[in-house]
Design a protein around this motif. Structure first.
Motif, mmCIF file in Angstrom:
data_model
loop_
_atom_site.group_PDB
_atom_site.id
_atom_site.type_symbol
_atom_site.label_atom_id
_atom_site.label_comp_id
_atom_site.label_asym_id
_atom_site.label_seq_id
_atom_site.Cartn_x
_atom_site.Cartn_y
_atom_site.Cartn_z
ATOM 1 N N ILE A 41 0.869 -1.187 0.000
ATOM 2 C CA ILE A 41 0.000 0.000 0.000
ATOM 3 C C ILE A 41 0.899 1.228 0.000
ATOM 4 N N PHE A 42 0.692 2.093 -0.979
ATOM 5 C CA PHE A 42 1.602 3.223 -1.210
ATOM 6 C C PHE A 42 0.750 4.479 -1.345
ATOM 7 N N THR A 43 0.881 5.397 -0.402
ATOM 8 C CA THR A 43 0.078 6.620 -0.461
ATOM 9 C C THR A 43 0.895 7.742 -1.091
ATOM 10 N N ASP A 44 0.243 8.862 -1.373
ATOM 11 C CA ASP A 44 0.882 9.926 -2.144
ATOM 12 C C ASP A 44 0.975 11.210 -1.321
ATOM 13 N N ASP A 45 2.175 11.589 -0.961
ATOM 14 C CA ASP A 45 2.439 12.834 -0.216
ATOM 15 C C ASP A 45 2.007 12.760 1.256
ATOM 16 N N GLN A 46 1.874 11.567 1.793
ATOM 17 C CA GLN A 46 1.563 11.432 3.231
ATOM 18 C C GLN A 46 2.862 11.599 4.022
ATOM 19 N N GLY A 47 2.860 12.523 4.967
ATOM 20 C CA GLY A 47 4.094 12.868 5.676
ATOM 21 C C GLY A 47 4.470 11.873 6.767
ATOM 22 N N TYR A 48 5.699 12.039 7.238
ATOM 23 C CA TYR A 48 6.250 11.148 8.262
ATOM 24 C C TYR A 48 5.362 11.080 9.505
ATOM 25 N N ALA A 49 4.745 12.206 9.869
ATOM 26 C CA ALA A 49 3.959 12.243 11.117
ATOM 27 C C ALA A 49 2.469 11.998 10.881
ATOM 28 N N ASP A 50 2.088 11.564 9.690
ATOM 29 C CA ASP A 50 0.665 11.442 9.359
ATOM 30 C C ASP A 50 0.074 10.053 9.582
ATOM 31 N N VAL A 51 0.599 9.357 10.574
ATOM 32 C CA VAL A 51 0.045 8.071 11.028
ATOM 33 C C VAL A 51 0.036 8.163 12.549
ATOM 34 N N GLY A 52 -1.026 7.630 13.172
ATOM 35 C CA GLY A 52 -1.147 7.735 14.637
ATOM 36 C C GLY A 52 0.146 7.411 15.366
ATOM 37 N N VAL A 53 0.720 6.232 15.089
ATOM 38 C CA VAL A 53 1.912 5.819 15.836
ATOM 39 C C VAL A 53 3.154 6.641 15.470
ATOM 40 N N PHE A 54 3.066 7.438 14.427
ATOM 41 C CA PHE A 54 4.179 8.333 14.087
ATOM 42 C C PHE A 54 3.919 9.753 14.598
ATOM 43 N N GLY A 55 2.822 9.939 15.321
ATOM 44 C CA GLY A 55 2.600 11.241 15.960
ATOM 45 C C GLY A 55 1.516 12.104 15.342
ATOM 46 N N ALA A 56 0.568 11.500 14.615
ATOM 47 C CA ALA A 56 -0.483 12.291 13.956
ATOM 48 C C ALA A 56 -1.292 13.097 14.974
ATOM 49 N N ARG A 57 -1.670 14.294 14.553
ATOM 50 C CA ARG A 57 -2.533 15.145 15.386
ATOM 51 C C ARG A 57 -3.761 15.552 14.578
ATOM 52 N N GLY A 58 -4.915 15.502 15.227
ATOM 53 C CA GLY A 58 -6.137 15.993 14.571
ATOM 54 C C GLY A 58 -6.852 14.950 13.735
ATOM 55 N N PHE A 59 -6.356 13.727 13.721
ATOM 56 C CA PHE A 59 -7.073 12.619 13.092
ATOM 57 C C PHE A 59 -6.484 11.323 13.627
ATOM 58 N N THR A 60 -7.227 10.235 13.456
ATOM 59 C CA THR A 60 -6.767 8.951 13.983
ATOM 60 C C THR A 60 -6.613 7.942 12.843
ATOM 61 N N THR A 61 -5.745 6.951 13.052
ATOM 62 C CA THR A 61 -5.510 5.920 12.037
ATOM 63 C C THR A 61 -5.473 4.548 12.725
#
Ligand code: MG
Length: 486
Positions: A41-61
């Motif tokens: 699974i390969f997303t486009d322009d998703q940043g390093y912090a844009d996954v819950g366990v990588f520190g996402a803020r303001g949304f959950t994964t």
């Protein structure tokens, strides 16, 4: 041993032989003979912090977090170049993109594509009789001779390039882009994708992915899910509109997370959990000029379109129950180019005769706590063959070059980007990424020996792949495919 042997028999015959062997008490059965399914699974322009366990803020994964809990998370995983086409070329060939002649992001009228003589991941696994399917953004050549079905995929459904190369994009001057087609196989099934269609892309890709798993559950398969989102312009279905406190970008990531959950559920339903390696990552860091429509690489420096950590370092997750140690974290550096030889090793496929750049990282991937990166160095190229940085162990040498930056400005709003400025690195800068990944403390003056060692590695690489910044031509770079049709 990692290199498993394959029985060149239909899957149902393999299953029957295994079952009979088990009933007769012939050892542990055929687990070692069974080739794993691979879902990438390969997303486009998703940043390093844009996954819950990588520190996402303001949304959950929750589903991505589940992948991490049941598998491994890499904290220092990179793409080979922080831009769409080049990044995809590396992922699918195991080569630096400049080795295969793919730079930047190919436009709709581009006359080049990934050369048919290059071996893609799909062609690699076809050696072992895998069913191969792709949904999503291709971006390795629009002419039909370069499409996924000509590069090892049995089936394909998706957009041939980015969703912003489109007449409706607010940034596109009239006449810049032709209508954006939706393709199935090598046939255009929708000549002009509309905004309403874009809201359905994640859903359509997911439905196709789930059906592919259902159809191929009795044989080894490789499924490549290359989401068009969260590349701008951001679109989301009604299922997730308004769900994230962060706003539209968060809604889009939550829908991608839902999609991951649907794929995991399909694997569970068909009893394929133990037989399937699931990999998740992004093609590059956040497109920061889009402000609230961009993701975050927090706390890393810069984003997409640069060789700074915010550009190349991306979230990476892998799950394979029974094979990958659950809940593990890998802090060694690794890169998308390593997935190709790692998968080749796992399934016992032969590597191409031509040179590739990745190395087998299975000991890292399975969560072996003592495993080390097999690479002496990684090379970060950007733009038209500019060698901008060299990574070796914890050290990163940033070479003199110009790069884009917002220089502290917050970026644009609601789909309209802010303008980048150009900044320059004028002398080599050295960062110890084990000490601080933010690339703030330049240690070049304190460690001249390390600078010399990394400069020597850079010089070796220039002889092989060339470097536009020092006007060198390499001997090991190959040509892209060139159009032979209108
Ligand atoms: Mg991208």
């Amino acid at each position: 041993m990692r290199h498993q042997t394959s029985l060149r028999l239909p899957r149902w015959v393999q299953v029957l032989v295994c079952a009979v062997g088990g009933w007769l008490g012939q050892g542990p059965g055929c687990a070692a003979e069974r080739l794993p399914n691979i879902v990438l699974i390969f997303t486009d322009d998703q940043g390093y912090a844009d996954v819950g366990v990588f520190g996402a803020r303001g949304f959950t994964t929750p589903n991505l977090d589940r992948l991490a809990a049941e598998g491994i998370r890499f904290s220092d995983f990179h793409v080979a170049q922080a831009v769409c086409s080049a990044s995809r070329a590396a992922l699918l060939t195991g080569c630096y993109p400049n080795r295969v002649g793919i730079h930047g992001a190919l436009g709709p009228a581009s006359r080049i594509g990934l050369h048919p003589d290059e071996v893609t991941l799909a062609e690699l696994v076809q050696q072992k009789g895998y069913a191969t399917g792709m949904v999503g953004k291709w971006h390795l050549g629009r002419p039909s001779q370069f499409l996924p079905v000509r590069q090892g995929f049995d089936e394909y459904f998706g957009l041939p390039y980015s969703n912003d190369m489109w007449p409706y994009h607010p940034e596109a001057k009239p006449g810049t882009y032709p209508p954006l087609p939706l393709i199935e196989g090598d046939r255009v099934i929708n000549e002009a994708v509309t905004p309403e269609d874009q809201t359905q892309l994640t859903t359509w890709y997911t439905e196709r992915a789930v059906k592919f798993i259902e159809r191929n559950k009795h044989q080894p398969f490789f499924l490549y899910v290359a989401h068009s989102m969260p590349h701008v312009p951001l679109y989301v279905s009604d299922k997730f509109k308004g769900k994230a406190p962060q706003g539209r970008y968060g809604d889009v990531i939550m829908e991608i997370d839902w999609s991951v959950g649907q794929i995991l559920e399909a694997l569970r339903t068909h009893g394929l959990d133990q037989e399937t390696l699931v990999l998740f990552t992004s093609d590059n860091g956040p497109w920061l000029s889009y402000g609230n429509h961009a993701g975050s690489a927090r706390p890393l420096r810069e984003g997409k379109g640069t060789a700074w950590e915010g550009g190349t370092r991306v979230p990476f997750l892998a799950r394979w129950p029974g094979k990958i140690r659950p809940g593990s974290v890998c802090r060694e550096p690794a890169m998308t180019i390593d997935l190709f030889p790692t998968i080749a090793g796992l399934i016992g496929a032969e590597l191409p005769r031509h040179r590739i750049d990745g190395l087998d990282i299975w000991p890292l991937l399975r969560g072996d706590p003592d495993a080390k990166s097999p690479h002496a160095a990684y090379f970060m190229y950007y733009a038209q063959n500019e060698l901008q940085a060299v990574r070796s162990g914890p050290w990163k040498l940033v070479l003199p070059h110009a790069y884009r930056t917002l220089a502290g400005s917050p970026g644009g709003q609601d789909g309209i980007p802010a303008k980048y400025e150009t900044a320059r690195v004028t002398a080599p800068e050295l960062y110890d990424l084990a000490r601080e990944a933010e690339e703030r403390a330049n240690l070049a003056a304190q460690h001249p020996d390390v600078v010399r060692r990394l400069e020597a590695l850079a010089e070796q690489c220039r002889r092989d792949l060339g470097d536009a910044l020092t006007q060198q031509t390499g001997t090991g770079a190959r040509q892209p495919g060139r159009i032979t049709e209108r």
